[in-house]
Motif scaffolding. Structure first.
Motif, PDB file in Angstrom:
ATOM      1  N   PHE A   1      17.449   2.787   5.254  1.00 40.60           N
ATOM      2  CA  PHE A   1      16.324   2.072   5.175  1.00 40.60           C
ATOM      3  C   PHE A   1      17.124   0.638   4.618  1.00 40.60           C
ATOM      4  O   PHE A   1      16.565  -0.499   5.293  1.00 40.60           O
ATOM      5  CB  PHE A   1      15.277   2.131   3.991  1.00 40.60           C
ATOM      6  CG  PHE A   1      14.013   1.395   4.003  1.00 40.60           C
ATOM      7  CD1 PHE A   1      13.163   1.543   5.123  1.00 40.60           C
ATOM      8  CD2 PHE A   1      14.020   0.181   3.263  1.00 40.60           C
ATOM      9  CE1 PHE A   1      11.989   0.866   5.179  1.00 40.60           C
ATOM     10  CE2 PHE A   1      12.594  -0.666   3.300  1.00 40.60           C
ATOM     11  CZ  PHE A   1      11.652  -0.159   4.444  1.00 40.60           C
ATOM     12  N   HIS A   2      17.826   0.508   3.740  1.00 37.91           N
ATOM     13  CA  HIS A   2      18.761  -0.498   3.460  1.00 37.91           C
ATOM     14  C   HIS A   2      19.481  -1.115   4.772  1.00 37.91           C
ATOM     15  O   HIS A   2      19.473  -2.495   4.910  1.00 37.91           O
ATOM     16  CB  HIS A   2      19.764  -0.144   2.346  1.00 37.91           C
ATOM     17  CG  HIS A   2      20.535  -1.620   1.943  1.00 37.91           C
ATOM     18  ND1 HIS A   2      21.797  -1.704   2.468  1.00 37.91           N
ATOM     19  CD2 HIS A   2      20.404  -2.283   0.990  1.00 37.91           C
ATOM     20  CE1 HIS A   2      22.159  -2.846   1.894  1.00 37.91           C
ATOM     21  NE2 HIS A   2      21.655  -3.321   0.958  1.00 37.91           N
ATOM     22  N   ALA A   3      20.016  -0.482   5.446  1.00 35.32           N
ATOM     23  CA  ALA A   3      20.932  -0.778   6.693  1.00 35.32           C
ATOM     24  C   ALA A   3      19.688  -1.389   7.635  1.00 35.32           C
ATOM     25  O   ALA A   3      20.029  -2.338   8.221  1.00 35.32           O
ATOM     26  CB  ALA A   3      21.550   0.329   7.212  1.00 35.32           C
ATOM     27  N   ALA A   4      18.555  -0.648   7.809  1.00 38.45           N
ATOM     28  CA  ALA A   4      17.710  -1.045   8.935  1.00 38.45           C
ATOM     29  C   ALA A   4      17.107  -2.425   8.581  1.00 38.45           C
ATOM     30  O   ALA A   4      17.051  -3.493   9.305  1.00 38.45           O
ATOM     31  CB  ALA A   4      16.538  -0.058   8.872  1.00 38.45           C
ATOM     32  N   VAL A   5      16.916  -2.692   7.284  1.00 36.08           N
ATOM     33  CA  VAL A   5      15.990  -3.971   6.769  1.00 36.08           C
ATOM     34  C   VAL A   5      17.176  -5.092   7.163  1.00 36.08           C
ATOM     35  O   VAL A   5      16.998  -6.486   7.554  1.00 36.08           O
ATOM     36  CB  VAL A   5      15.663  -3.879   5.519  1.00 36.08           C
ATOM     37  CG1 VAL A   5      15.044  -5.238   5.068  1.00 36.08           C
ATOM     38  CG2 VAL A   5      14.502  -2.929   5.420  1.00 36.08           C
ATOM     39  N   THR A   6      18.652  -4.876   6.431  1.00 36.35           N
ATOM     40  CA  THR A   6      19.530  -5.738   6.582  1.00 36.35           C
ATOM     41  C   THR A   6      19.883  -6.071   8.077  1.00 36.35           C
ATOM     42  O   THR A   6      20.034  -7.321   8.159  1.00 36.35           O
ATOM     43  CB  THR A   6      20.776  -5.293   5.979  1.00 36.35           C
ATOM     44  OG1 THR A   6      20.695  -4.966   4.528  1.00 36.35           O
ATOM     45  CG2 THR A   6      21.939  -6.290   5.892  1.00 36.35           C
ATOM     46  N   GLU A   7      20.063  -5.152   8.820  1.00 34.78           N
ATOM     47  CA  GLU A   7      20.008  -5.330  10.244  1.00 34.78           C
ATOM     48  C   GLU A   7      18.966  -6.580  10.948  1.00 34.78           C
ATOM     49  O   GLU A   7      19.216  -7.476  11.739  1.00 34.78           O
ATOM     50  CB  GLU A   7      20.222  -4.231  11.098  1.00 34.78           C
ATOM     51  CG  GLU A   7      20.535  -4.456  12.428  1.00 34.78           C
ATOM     52  CD  GLU A   7      20.417  -3.122  13.376  1.00 34.78           C
ATOM     53  OE1 GLU A   7      20.657  -3.186  14.705  1.00 34.78           O
ATOM     54  OE2 GLU A   7      20.688  -1.963  12.809  1.00 34.78           O
ATOM     55  N   ALA A   8      17.580  -6.251  10.475  1.00 36.14           N
ATOM     56  CA  ALA A   8      16.674  -6.598  10.882  1.00 36.14           C
ATOM     57  C   ALA A   8      16.310  -8.165  10.582  1.00 36.14           C
ATOM     58  O   ALA A   8      15.351  -8.844  11.219  1.00 36.14           O
ATOM     59  CB  ALA A   8      15.314  -5.993  10.714  1.00 36.14           C
ATOM     60  N   LEU A   9      17.098  -8.545   9.469  1.00 37.12           N
ATOM     61  CA  LEU A   9      16.723  -9.996   8.934  1.00 37.12           C
ATOM     62  C   LEU A   9      16.886 -11.136   9.864  1.00 37.12           C
ATOM     63  O   LEU A   9      18.159 -10.906  10.459  1.00 37.12           O
ATOM     64  CB  LEU A   9      17.523 -10.075   7.626  1.00 37.12           C
ATOM     65  CG  LEU A   9      17.059  -9.138   6.294  1.00 37.12           C
ATOM     66  CD1 LEU A   9      17.958  -9.319   5.029  1.00 37.12           C
ATOM     67  CD2 LEU A   9      15.527  -9.529   6.027  1.00 37.12           C
ATOM     68  N   PRO A  10      16.279 -12.013  10.020  1.00 36.91           N
ATOM     69  CA  PRO A  10      16.570 -13.146  10.954  1.00 36.91           C
ATOM     70  C   PRO A  10      17.736 -13.999  10.323  1.00 36.91           C
ATOM     71  O   PRO A  10      17.929 -14.021   9.177  1.00 36.91           O
ATOM     72  CB  PRO A  10      15.297 -13.861  10.925  1.00 36.91           C
ATOM     73  CG  PRO A  10      14.577 -13.598   9.813  1.00 36.91           C
ATOM     74  CD  PRO A  10      14.940 -12.297   9.452  1.00 36.91           C
TER      75      PRO A  10
END
Length: 257
Positions: A71-80
């Motif tokens: 989840f940490h990796a997914a959110v970090t990758e999705a941040l604009p």
């Protein structure tokens, strides 16, 4: 398209969608745009904290170490790349639908089973095996008949509300990405929300008429049908399920009459 990532523990749930996060906790749903997020900070092997651009924080559910890392990796990758310094001003909060805690459900189930078992045993001991067998058969009849009658009454009330204030639209057959026909239909309400209905799932047409309650479109909608069809369906359902309930009551009370 990548499926939304979910991090959950009990009734504390965080879901990463295309451009926002939703955090559900104790019937409160918080929506956080990704543009308002500064970072997802790891505070432990299984714990994460959402840090907004204005410094405000929101704790996320504590999953296992693997789900927390994913989840940490997914959110970090999705941040604009460009964030909005407004932070908390962009966050919205609303009440979610009512729910019954799981422990209450299990307590009710265990209580019902315990009371039923005691009733059958006492009836058989006091009035003989025949009456004990009748009491045993009465329990599922009471359960099925009672729940069924309640369901028919609720459906009839919903249909009456839809007849008084319902809005009718055309719902179109849904298709899976591989082109396979789905069993449900989709329609859009006046607010632009796309909703799904399984009413008419047995039909072969690509379109059906759906009537929905504008005050609760996702909870109260049905396939449009003539009034006499609705009356006959509910009358037959009430007759059949009411008969089962009556048999259950007779089996439960016969030993004591």
């Amino acid at each position: 398209m990548r499926s939304p990532q979910v991090l959950s523990k009990g009734h504390h749930i965080a879901i990463l969608r295309d451009d926002h996060l939703t955090i559900e906790r104790q019937r409160i749903i918080t929506t956080v745009p990704l543009a308002a997020v500064e970072e997802v900070r790891r505070t432990g092997a299984t714990s994460l904290t959402l840090v907004l651009t204005d410094g405000a924080t929101h704790p996320l559910p504590e999953g296992n170490a693997y789900s927390a890392s994913a989840f940490h990796a997914a959110v970090t990758e999705a941040l604009p790349e460009r964030r909005d310094p407004a932070g908390s001003a962009l966050v919205t909060t609303e009440d979610g639908p009512a729910w019954i805690p799981r422990w209450v459900v299990w307590l009710g189930v265990m209580g019902f089973l315990g009371a039923s078992t005691a009733y059958v045993w006492l009836t058989g001991a006091a009035h003989g095996p025949g009456m004990g067998l009748a009491a045993f058969a009465a329990v599922p009849a009471l359960l099925v008949g009672g729940l069924g009658v309640a369901g028919v009454v609720r459906s009839a009330v919903d249909r009456a509300l839809l007849a008084r204030r319902g809005v009718t639209v055309v719902a179109t057959r849904a298709y899976y990405p591989n082109g396979k026909r789905a069993s449900h239909y989709r329609f859009t309400d006046v607010s632009g929300n796309e909703l799904t209905t399984h009413y008419g799932s047995g039909r072969v047409t690509d379109e059906i008429h759906v009537v929905y309650d504008p005050e609760a479109p996702s909870h109260r909608h049905a396939a449009s049908e003539p009034a006499y069809v609705t009356v006959v369906k509910h009358a037959l359902g009430l007759l059949a399920l009411g008969g089962i309930l009556a048999l259950g009551l007779w089996g439960a009370l016969a030993p004591y009459l």
